[in-house]
Design an enzyme around this catalytic site. Structure first.
Site, PDB file in Angstrom:
ATOM      1  N   HIS A 177      -2.784  -3.299  -5.843  1.00 46.83           N
ATOM      2  CA  HIS A 177      -3.172  -2.948  -4.478  1.00 46.83           C
ATOM      3  C   HIS A 177      -4.681  -3.071  -4.300  1.00 46.83           C
ATOM      4  O   HIS A 177      -5.457  -2.254  -4.800  1.00 46.83           O
ATOM      5  CB  HIS A 177      -2.726  -1.515  -4.151  1.00 46.83           C
ATOM      6  CG  HIS A 177      -3.083  -1.079  -2.767  1.00 46.83           C
ATOM      7  ND1 HIS A 177      -3.438   0.213  -2.461  1.00 46.83           N
ATOM      8  CD2 HIS A 177      -3.166  -1.777  -1.599  1.00 46.83           C
ATOM      9  CE1 HIS A 177      -3.711   0.292  -1.177  1.00 46.83           C
ATOM     10  NE2 HIS A 177      -3.554  -0.890  -0.640  1.00 46.83           N
ATOM     11  N   GLU A 213      -5.762  -0.496  -7.215  1.00 49.13           N
ATOM     12  CA  GLU A 213      -4.757   0.391  -7.781  1.00 49.13           C
ATOM     13  C   GLU A 213      -3.715  -0.469  -8.494  1.00 49.13           C
ATOM     14  O   GLU A 213      -3.105  -1.352  -7.890  1.00 49.13           O
ATOM     15  CB  GLU A 213      -4.092   1.218  -6.680  1.00 49.13           C
ATOM     16  CG  GLU A 213      -5.021   2.260  -6.071  1.00 49.13           C
ATOM     17  CD  GLU A 213      -4.377   3.041  -4.947  1.00 49.13           C
ATOM     18  OE1 GLU A 213      -4.570   4.268  -4.883  1.00 49.13           O
ATOM     19  OE2 GLU A 213      -3.683   2.426  -4.104  1.00 49.13           O
ATOM     20  N   ASN A 229      -3.926   6.239  -0.406  1.00 52.17           N
ATOM     21  CA  ASN A 229      -3.178   6.503   0.825  1.00 52.17           C
ATOM     22  C   ASN A 229      -2.452   7.837   0.790  1.00 52.17           C
ATOM     23  O   ASN A 229      -2.257   8.471   1.829  1.00 52.17           O
ATOM     24  CB  ASN A 229      -2.182   5.371   1.094  1.00 52.17           C
ATOM     25  CG  ASN A 229      -2.864   4.149   1.665  1.00 52.17           C
ATOM     26  OD1 ASN A 229      -3.932   4.229   2.253  1.00 52.17           O
ATOM     27  ND2 ASN A 229      -2.252   2.988   1.478  1.00 52.17           N
ATOM     28  N   SER A 279       0.813  -1.213   0.000  1.00 56.70           N
ATOM     29  CA  SER A 279       0.000   0.000   0.000  1.00 56.70           C
ATOM     30  C   SER A 279       0.844   1.260   0.000  1.00 56.70           C
ATOM     31  O   SER A 279       0.318   2.355  -0.145  1.00 56.70           O
ATOM     32  CB  SER A 279      -0.912   0.013   1.236  1.00 56.70           C
ATOM     33  OG  SER A 279      -0.123  -0.015   2.428  1.00 56.70           O
TER      34      SER A 279
END
Length: 482
Positions: free
Chosen positions: A140, A152, A190, A119
């Site tokens: 991800h 992702e 993130n 991540s």
């Protein structure tokens, strides 16, 4: 490339969820764990997850049994030799991932794609440990993988042409929405989410507002599905801390430095839900402020008439010699307070959405005036959120820098408007993406709010992104789309 046989290394909650996603789509899955005990835990994750799906009517028992039959569990990595794709889901430790990929490179057939579910760590660094860096990508998933629709897909500067699109196509086959991006710390979700959560911890530590008031501001006021501290506890405070460290190492941006409070809790082993206690986990007893005896009041600022009308209907009287002066604003109000004969009676009030009123006390405001303002907001059906008289109060101070980060991401060409919005809606469950939110709030209002934050804190990242400035200067109310 046709992906029909897929390996998953690491069968914790995330890895087992990824294996389930592949098996639900009809692929053969080889799940690998380090030892028999860990393998048994992984099997348990699969059985419980698919069992819940049956209980909720999302699967029938025959479908569940077929999904489980498609998954072969093993403790031998050598069983991955015929896999078309291997996804790792081991802990976020770069050295461990590098060691694993060196091993997978030796075991797997040359045309196989190797993917990391990291991540935040560098996909490029993982790829460089192999003899096939062009066939290493990030894939991800979000937790819980069977439910969350976003994936992702991360390419590097050495990824072979077509590999990222092949993996994105596989994600669509799984029923997911892929967002393809380059290899930057935190990727999209993130990189936008964690600084916002970290900033909430900073506001709490600095005493701008209390934990539960910040939670209420962002759920009831900003409409987010979960408050920042509940979300930090869900993610894991150690995970959030590690991601912030990676972001800071890449950017050296002071705002990406983990909040000292976050570091303290992690050091103490208070990691959130996984440890039973984090920001939440024990009852917080807050002192009762008591009910104010409001006799008269005055409302100032934009929107004062509507608030005064609601209070008048409830039987409260306005007066030029009031018990409390409510200054409707989304900026610090102390400069207005000092002009009053009694500055102790002024309280800043910022109405957020349809349900929240931020109640901001200046350094001069009396406790009685704060209590009076809080009660008056309850009278008009608002949940009061007490806070200090700082630029942005709570909601705007947390929301606007997050929106500004999204503008900078788009401006840099890292991700498209559609991908940024999709990532935050699907990856975080937000009701709207950041661009959609800005266009709803008003680009000029966001720009002006950021200017106020920058003027107060002198934090460079609070300065409005040039693209936002240009759009407002051009008189545009939305972002241009292709």
């Amino acid at each position: 490339m046709a992906f029909e046989r897929v390996g998953v290394v690491g069968l914790g909650t995330m890895g087992a969820g990824i294996a389930e996603v592949f098996a639900r789509a009809g692929l053969r899955v080889i799940g690998v764990e380090a030892d028999a005990e860990a393998l048994a835990r992984g099997r348990g994750h699969l059985e419980r997850s698919t069992g819940r799906a049956v209980d909720r009517g999302r699967l029938i028992e025959a479908e569940r049994e077929e999904i489980l039959r498609r998954v072969t569990l093993t403790t031998s990595r050598d069983d991955l030799s015929d896999a078309d794709l291997v996804v790792e889901a081991i802990p976020e430790i770069l050295d461990a991932k590098v060691s694993l990929f060196e091993d997978l490179d030796r075991i797997c057939k040359p045309q196989a794609v190797l993917a990391t579910n990291t991540s935040s760590l560098s996909v490029t660094a993982v790829a460089a440990a192999t003899g096939r860096p062009g066939r290493v990508v990030g894939m991800h998933f979000f937790n819980p993988a069977p439910v969350m629709r976003l994936v992702e897909v991360v390419g590097t500067v050495v990824t072979e042409p077509g590999v990222v699109e092949e993996i994105a196509g596989l994600a669509r086959r799984l029923g997911k929405t892929p967002v393809t991006v380059g290899d930057r710390a935190g990727f999209v979700v993130n990189r936008l989410l964690l600084p916002y959560l970290n900033h909430a911890a900073v506001l709490l530590e600095n005493g701008v507002a209390a934990r539960d008031d910040i939670e209420a501001a962002m759920t009831l006021g900003a409409g987010l599905p979960m408050g920042p501290f509940a979300l930090l506890d869900l993610i894991g405070l150690d995970t959030a801390y590690e991601v912030m460290c990676v972001l800071f190492d890449e950017t050296r941006d002071r705002r990406h430095a983990p909040a000292p409070l976050l570091r303290e809790l992690v050091t103490a082993g208070l990691l959130g839900r996984k440890s039973g206690r984090g920001f939440h986990g024990e009852r917080v007893v807050r002192p009762e402020a008591g009910r104010a005896s409001v006799v008269t009041y005055r409302v100032e600022g934009e929107g004062a008439g509507a608030v005064a009308e609601r209070l008048a209907q409830a039987g409260f009287k306005t007066s030029d010699d009031p018990d409390v002066v409510l200054r409707l604003a989304d900026r610090p109000v102390v400069e207005h307070a000092v002009r009053l004969p009694r500055p102790d009676v002024m309280v800043g009030v910022h109405l957020v959405g349809e349900r929240v009123a931020e109640v901001a006390a200046t350094a001069l405001t009396s406790p009685a005036a704060v209590a009076a303002a809080r009660d008056l907001m309850k009278v008009i059906g608002r949940t009061p959120v007490p806070c200090r008289d700082r630029a942005g109060f709570v909601v705007d101070a947390l929301l606007y820098p997050y929106l500004n980060d999204a503008v900078r991401m788009i401006e840099a060409g890292y991700a498209s408007i559609g991908d940024v919005d999709a990532a935050m809606r699907l990856g975080c469950g937000y009701p709207a993406g950041p661009v959609e939110t800005m266009e709803s709030v008003g680009l000029d209002r966001v720009r002006d709010g950021l200017r106020a934050l920058y003027a107060e804190y002198r934090e460079p990242s609070y300065a409005p992104a040039p693209l936002l400035d240009h759009l407002v200067a051009a008189g545009l109310t939305g972002f241009p789309r292709p």
